[in-house]
Design a protein around this motif. Structure first.
Motif, PDB file in Angstrom:
ATOM      1  N   VAL A  27     -23.158 -57.652 -13.589  1.00 50.65           N
ATOM      2  CA  VAL A  27     -22.160 -56.773 -14.198  1.00 50.65           C
ATOM      3  C   VAL A  27     -22.799 -55.399 -14.334  1.00 50.65           C
ATOM      4  O   VAL A  27     -23.772 -55.228 -15.077  1.00 50.65           O
ATOM      5  CB  VAL A  27     -21.723 -57.293 -15.583  1.00 50.65           C
ATOM      6  N   LEU A  28     -22.289 -54.435 -13.605  1.00 40.49           N
ATOM      7  CA  LEU A  28     -22.760 -53.055 -13.709  1.00 40.49           C
ATOM      8  C   LEU A  28     -21.863 -52.334 -14.703  1.00 40.49           C
ATOM      9  O   LEU A  28     -20.669 -52.149 -14.444  1.00 40.49           O
ATOM     10  CB  LEU A  28     -22.701 -52.364 -12.349  1.00 40.49           C
ATOM     11  N   ALA A  29     -22.417 -51.951 -15.840  1.00 41.22           N
ATOM     12  CA  ALA A  29     -21.610 -51.333 -16.883  1.00 41.22           C
ATOM     13  C   ALA A  29     -22.243 -50.028 -17.331  1.00 41.22           C
ATOM     14  O   ALA A  29     -23.438 -49.986 -17.682  1.00 41.22           O
ATOM     15  CB  ALA A  29     -21.466 -52.269 -18.079  1.00 41.22           C
ATOM     16  N   GLY A  30     -21.473 -48.958 -17.307  1.00 42.89           N
ATOM     17  CA  GLY A  30     -21.930 -47.748 -17.952  1.00 42.89           C
ATOM     18  C   GLY A  30     -22.255 -48.032 -19.410  1.00 42.89           C
ATOM     19  O   GLY A  30     -21.754 -49.000 -19.991  1.00 42.89           O
ATOM     20  N   GLU A  31     -23.093 -47.201 -20.001  1.00 46.91           N
ATOM     21  CA  GLU A  31     -23.467 -47.431 -21.403  1.00 46.91           C
ATOM     22  C   GLU A  31     -23.595 -46.094 -22.133  1.00 46.91           C
ATOM     23  O   GLU A  31     -24.312 -45.198 -21.680  1.00 46.91           O
ATOM     24  CB  GLU A  31     -24.786 -48.190 -21.502  1.00 46.91           C
ATOM     25  N   ALA A  32     -22.859 -45.992 -23.243  1.00 47.61           N
ATOM     26  CA  ALA A  32     -22.973 -44.839 -24.127  1.00 47.61           C
ATOM     27  C   ALA A  32     -24.003 -45.174 -25.207  1.00 47.61           C
ATOM     28  O   ALA A  32     -23.728 -45.994 -26.086  1.00 47.61           O
ATOM     29  CB  ALA A  32     -21.621 -44.517 -24.747  1.00 47.61           C
ATOM     30  N   THR A  33     -25.176 -44.581 -25.128  1.00 48.25           N
ATOM     31  CA  THR A  33     -26.248 -44.930 -26.066  1.00 48.25           C
ATOM     32  C   THR A  33     -26.197 -44.114 -27.351  1.00 48.25           C
ATOM     33  O   THR A  33     -26.871 -44.467 -28.328  1.00 48.25           O
ATOM     34  CB  THR A  33     -27.611 -44.726 -25.389  1.00 48.25           C
ATOM     35  N   ASP A  34     -25.416 -43.055 -27.366  1.00 49.15           N
ATOM     36  CA  ASP A  34     -25.277 -42.231 -28.572  1.00 49.15           C
ATOM     37  C   ASP A  34     -24.287 -42.913 -29.508  1.00 49.15           C
ATOM     38  O   ASP A  34     -23.114 -43.114 -29.168  1.00 49.15           O
ATOM     39  CB  ASP A  34     -24.767 -40.843 -28.179  1.00 49.15           C
ATOM     40  N   ALA A  35     -24.749 -43.262 -30.710  1.00 47.87           N
ATOM     41  CA  ALA A  35     -23.909 -43.983 -31.671  1.00 47.87           C
ATOM     42  C   ALA A  35     -22.693 -43.182 -32.094  1.00 47.87           C
ATOM     43  O   ALA A  35     -21.729 -43.742 -32.638  1.00 47.87           O
ATOM     44  CB  ALA A  35     -24.733 -44.373 -32.889  1.00 47.87           C
ATOM     45  N   ARG A  36     -22.683 -41.876 -31.850  1.00 46.41           N
ATOM     46  CA  ARG A  36     -21.522 -41.055 -32.223  1.00 46.41           C
ATOM     47  C   ARG A  36     -20.392 -41.147 -31.199  1.00 46.41           C
ATOM     48  O   ARG A  36     -19.279 -40.696 -31.455  1.00 46.41           O
ATOM     49  CB  ARG A  36     -21.963 -39.594 -32.380  1.00 46.41           C
ATOM     50  N   SER A  37     -20.663 -41.734 -30.048  1.00 46.75           N
ATOM     51  CA  SER A  37     -19.640 -41.843 -29.009  1.00 46.75           C
ATOM     52  C   SER A  37     -18.605 -42.897 -29.370  1.00 46.75           C
ATOM     53  O   SER A  37     -18.936 -43.973 -29.886  1.00 46.75           O
ATOM     54  CB  SER A  37     -20.299 -42.217 -27.678  1.00 46.75           C
ATOM     55  N   ASN A  38     -17.354 -42.607 -29.070  1.00 45.75           N
ATOM     56  CA  ASN A  38     -16.302 -43.616 -29.253  1.00 45.75           C
ATOM     57  C   ASN A  38     -16.563 -44.861 -28.424  1.00 45.75           C
ATOM     58  O   ASN A  38     -16.117 -45.955 -28.766  1.00 45.75           O
ATOM     59  CB  ASN A  38     -14.935 -43.048 -28.845  1.00 45.75           C
ATOM     60  N   PHE A  39     -17.279 -44.703 -27.309  1.00 47.68           N
ATOM     61  CA  PHE A  39     -17.533 -45.815 -26.406  1.00 47.68           C
ATOM     62  C   PHE A  39     -18.744 -46.652 -26.801  1.00 47.68           C
ATOM     63  O   PHE A  39     -19.048 -47.641 -26.145  1.00 47.68           O
ATOM     64  CB  PHE A  39     -17.761 -45.294 -24.976  1.00 47.68           C
ATOM     65  N   HIS A  40     -19.457 -46.243 -27.837  1.00 50.25           N
ATOM     66  CA  HIS A  40     -20.711 -46.928 -28.169  1.00 50.25           C
ATOM     67  C   HIS A  40     -20.455 -48.283 -28.821  1.00 50.25           C
ATOM     68  O   HIS A  40     -19.715 -48.393 -29.807  1.00 50.25           O
ATOM     69  CB  HIS A  40     -21.550 -46.079 -29.120  1.00 50.25           C
ATOM     70  N   ILE A  41     -21.063 -49.311 -28.268  1.00 43.14           N
ATOM     71  CA  ILE A  41     -21.154 -50.631 -28.896  1.00 43.14           C
ATOM     72  C   ILE A  41     -22.504 -51.224 -28.504  1.00 43.14           C
ATOM     73  O   ILE A  41     -23.198 -50.694 -27.640  1.00 43.14           O
ATOM     74  CB  ILE A  41     -20.028 -51.591 -28.438  1.00 43.14           C
ATOM     75  N   ASP A  42     -22.875 -52.312 -29.150  1.00 42.99           N
ATOM     76  CA  ASP A  42     -24.116 -52.998 -28.790  1.00 42.99           C
ATOM     77  C   ASP A  42     -23.823 -53.905 -27.596  1.00 42.99           C
ATOM     78  O   ASP A  42     -23.477 -55.073 -27.746  1.00 42.99           O
ATOM     79  CB  ASP A  42     -24.623 -53.809 -29.991  1.00 42.99           C
ATOM     80  N   GLN A  43     -23.967 -53.352 -26.395  1.00 48.85           N
ATOM     81  CA  GLN A  43     -23.606 -54.099 -25.200  1.00 48.85           C
ATOM     82  C   GLN A  43     -24.567 -55.259 -24.946  1.00 48.85           C
ATOM     83  O   GLN A  43     -24.158 -56.299 -24.419  1.00 48.85           O
ATOM     84  CB  GLN A  43     -23.520 -53.153 -23.999  1.00 48.85           C
ATOM     85  N   ASP A  44     -25.830 -55.110 -25.335  1.00 49.48           N
ATOM     86  CA  ASP A  44     -26.781 -56.211 -25.194  1.00 49.48           C
ATOM     87  C   ASP A  44     -26.328 -57.417 -25.999  1.00 49.48           C
ATOM     88  O   ASP A  44     -26.329 -58.556 -25.508  1.00 49.48           O
ATOM     89  CB  ASP A  44     -28.168 -55.783 -25.687  1.00 49.48           C
ATOM     90  N   ALA A  45     -25.960 -57.181 -27.248  1.00 52.78           N
ATOM     91  CA  ALA A  45     -25.547 -58.281 -28.122  1.00 52.78           C
ATOM     92  C   ALA A  45     -24.288 -58.942 -27.597  1.00 52.78           C
ATOM     93  O   ALA A  45     -24.127 -60.163 -27.687  1.00 52.78           O
ATOM     94  CB  ALA A  45     -25.337 -57.770 -29.547  1.00 52.78           C
ATOM     95  N   LEU A  46     -23.400 -58.139 -27.053  1.00 50.96           N
ATOM     96  CA  LEU A  46     -22.155 -58.678 -26.502  1.00 50.96           C
ATOM     97  C   LEU A  46     -22.456 -59.637 -25.351  1.00 50.96           C
ATOM     98  O   LEU A  46     -21.914 -60.747 -25.288  1.00 50.96           O
ATOM     99  CB  LEU A  46     -21.292 -57.522 -26.014  1.00 50.96           C
TER     100      LEU A  46
END
Length: 547
Positions: free
Chosen positions: A98-117
């Motif tokens: 699964v190739l997924a973009g990742e928003a690492t800035d916690a202020r981004s609306n797109f930010h979630i803990d993708q590793d945990a997911l």
């Protein structure tokens, strides 16, 4: 002036060089560049209408092609939309990236803990951390997916993706399975040989991990007199053998269940022997010995007691046990061969046809479809109350003719499964078997079928309800208004997407299917079957025991 290659471009190039041929996805800003890099380097990109469909298409494609599946999604909501399909793939040990973009800035609306997911559903989280190592890290994700048979989430942080990549690391050698204790494996293999030599009624149960080993398993079964049966996901593996009992578990014929229960040795080959395959253990006689052969040590004894575990590749272990020497009769006899020929398929089991009042019995429907459809087919089945009918009454030519994405038991994956399977096996007629609930959940991908020009037959078993819940809770007097639905014209909906379509309420209504098969098949066909629904399915009564 030469524009330097970005890390995103290096990832796409590396995966294409590693052997990726097809990728699925929904493109947003976070996966735009990596997806275009895949395409630039010769990878076919298949656009889905929803990320959940894309993930399941990649899963099914991997299962039917033997390649590593790839799905590419946007960061945050693109990944969450794909999670049910990713969970199915992870639970099935599908080799998939699964190739997924990742928003690492916690202020981004797109930010979630993708590793945990990813970890929550059993996928392996990995990350692109250094643009200079983009190739190396992409190929490591490929290695984990292909060699360890895992579903891998490769997070692609947006800032790293856009950084120039200066390395062109050589592809690592993808060698055989590491970490096996060879001496212990050899000792266990020898012990399995002794068990087989002493068995009078051996049964081989082959799972997905045995799909590459038909020849070796049949040779060993001929030597030991074993009968052959599969888990649902490996249906068709032994098709054509006079000793093939078809499927074990809830879909087993009465004859198969009788013979499995009569075994004195059961060997699971690349098969977990879980509660579905063993009917919650009731198919395994208490006095029988049980052995398992699996690459994963954790699979041995995970669901049923195992007297012996052999950690290794099914093909290699079976071949090692098939040496020179005479064959033992084992479980086999001329009379048993006759019974398997006459009673070994569900269509040979008598039933009372309950068609009437504008509805067709799903058994009658499926037997008629089995007779009409070409034998060279690839059948994909969704989850739901109906699912046993196509799984039990539609025959398949071999293990490459059946795609069963049911490890998570999610309703709604069937149509996307059929698309992925169809692209992996373009030589066969793709057949999608759906319930009305699953059809509506995945309906956006009807457009994908038409756009791709797939000559698919989509059969919808419509009882206007979530039938499993109706039959599970109804007998106890519970209100059922939340799980029943008004009639819907699925044929009209399909035509709106560009399908040909027929509505079937009795056997005569299948004439439209026959006509479509005679024609150019330039449009896919949806068969809207209004089925009887007076009775619950016995296989789902088994399933509810596991809830």
């Amino acid at each position: 002036m030469t524009v330097p290659e970005t890390a995103a471009a290096a990832v796409g190039r590396a995966l294409a060089a590693g052997g990726v041929r097809t990728a699925f996805g929904v493109v947003g800003s976070g996966n735009f560049h990596v997806t275009n890099a895949l395409v630039e380097h010769g990878v076919r990109f298949v656009a889905a209408r929803h990320e959940g469909g894309a993930a399941t298409m990649a899963d099914a494609y991997a299962r039917m092609s033997g390649e590593v599946g790839v799905v590419t999604v946007h960061q945050g909501p693109g990944l969450t939309n794909a999670m049910t399909g990713i969970a199915e793939a992870a639970k099935s040990r599908t080799p998939m990236i699964v190739l997924a973009g990742e928003a690492t800035d916690a202020r981004s609306n797109f930010h979630i803990d993708q590793d945990a997911l990813a970890a929550a559903v059993g996928a392996v989280p990995m990350r692109l951390t250094d643009a200079a190592r983009a190739e190396e890290q992409a190929l490591e994700a490929f290695r984990v997916a292909s060699r360890e048979r895992r579903t891998v989430l490769l997070n692609l942080p947006l800032d790293v993706q856009s950084t120039p990549s200066r390395s062109r690391a050589p592809a690592p050698a993808l060698t055989g399975t590491a970490g096996l204790d060879r001496e212990a494996a050899d000792d266990a293999t020898a012990e399995l040989g002794r068990l087989l030599a002493g068995a009078r009624r051996p049964v081989f149960v082959a799972g997905r991990g045995a799909r590459h080993a038909r020849r070796e398993l049949e040779a060993l079964a001929d030597r030991t007199g074993a009968l052959l049966v599969t888990s649902a996901v490996a249906k068709g593996l032994f098709r054509g053998s006079p000793w093939d009992l078809d499927v074990s578990g809830g879909f087993a014929t009465p004859l198969a269940a009788e013979l499995i229960r009569g075994a004195d040795l059961i060997v699971g080959w690349g098969c977990a022997l879980n509660m579905w395959t063993t009917r919650h253990g009731t198919l395994i006689p208490p006095e029988a010995k049980v052995a398992q052969v699996d690459l994963d040590p954790a699979a041995v004894g995970a669901h049923v007691r195992a007297d012996l575990g052999v950690v290794g590749d099914v093909r290699a272990v079976a071949a090692a046990l098939t040496g020179p020497g005479g064959a033992a009769p084992g479980y086999r006899s001329a009379e048993l061969a006759r019974r398997i020929r006459d009673e070994g398929r569900w269509r040979a089991v008598p039933y009372r046809d309950e068609s009437g009042a504008g509805r067709i019995d799903p058994r009658t429907l499926t037997i008629a479809l089995d007779d009409l459809l070409p034998s060279e087919r690839v059948v994909s089945v969704d989850s739901g109350n109906f699912m046993g009918y196509p799984s039990m009454f539609l025959d398949v030519p071999d293990a490459g003719g059946f795609c069963f994405t049911q490890a998570f038991q999610s309703v709604g994956l069937g149509l996307a499964t059929a698309i992925g399977a169809a692209l992996a096996r373009p030589d066969r007629l793709p057949v999608a078997a759906l319930g009305d609930g699953g059809a509506f959940m995945g309906i956006a991908e009807l457009e994908t079928v038409v756009r791709l020009g797939l000559p698919m037959v989509v059969v919808v078993y419509d009882d206007e309800a979530y039938g499993a819940e109706v039959h599970h809770f109804g007998p106890h007097g519970h209100p059922l208004g939340t799980v029943r639905f008004p009639p819907a014209d699925l044929a009209a909906i399909a035509r709106g997407h560009g399908f040909a379509a027929v509505t079937v309420t009795d056997a005569a209504g299948l004439a439209g299917v026959a006509e479509w098969l005679k024609g150019p098949r330039d449009r896919p066909l949806l068969v809207h079957a209004r089925i009887t629904g007076e009775h619950g399915s016995w296989w789902l009564e088994e399933a509810f025991k596991g809830h």
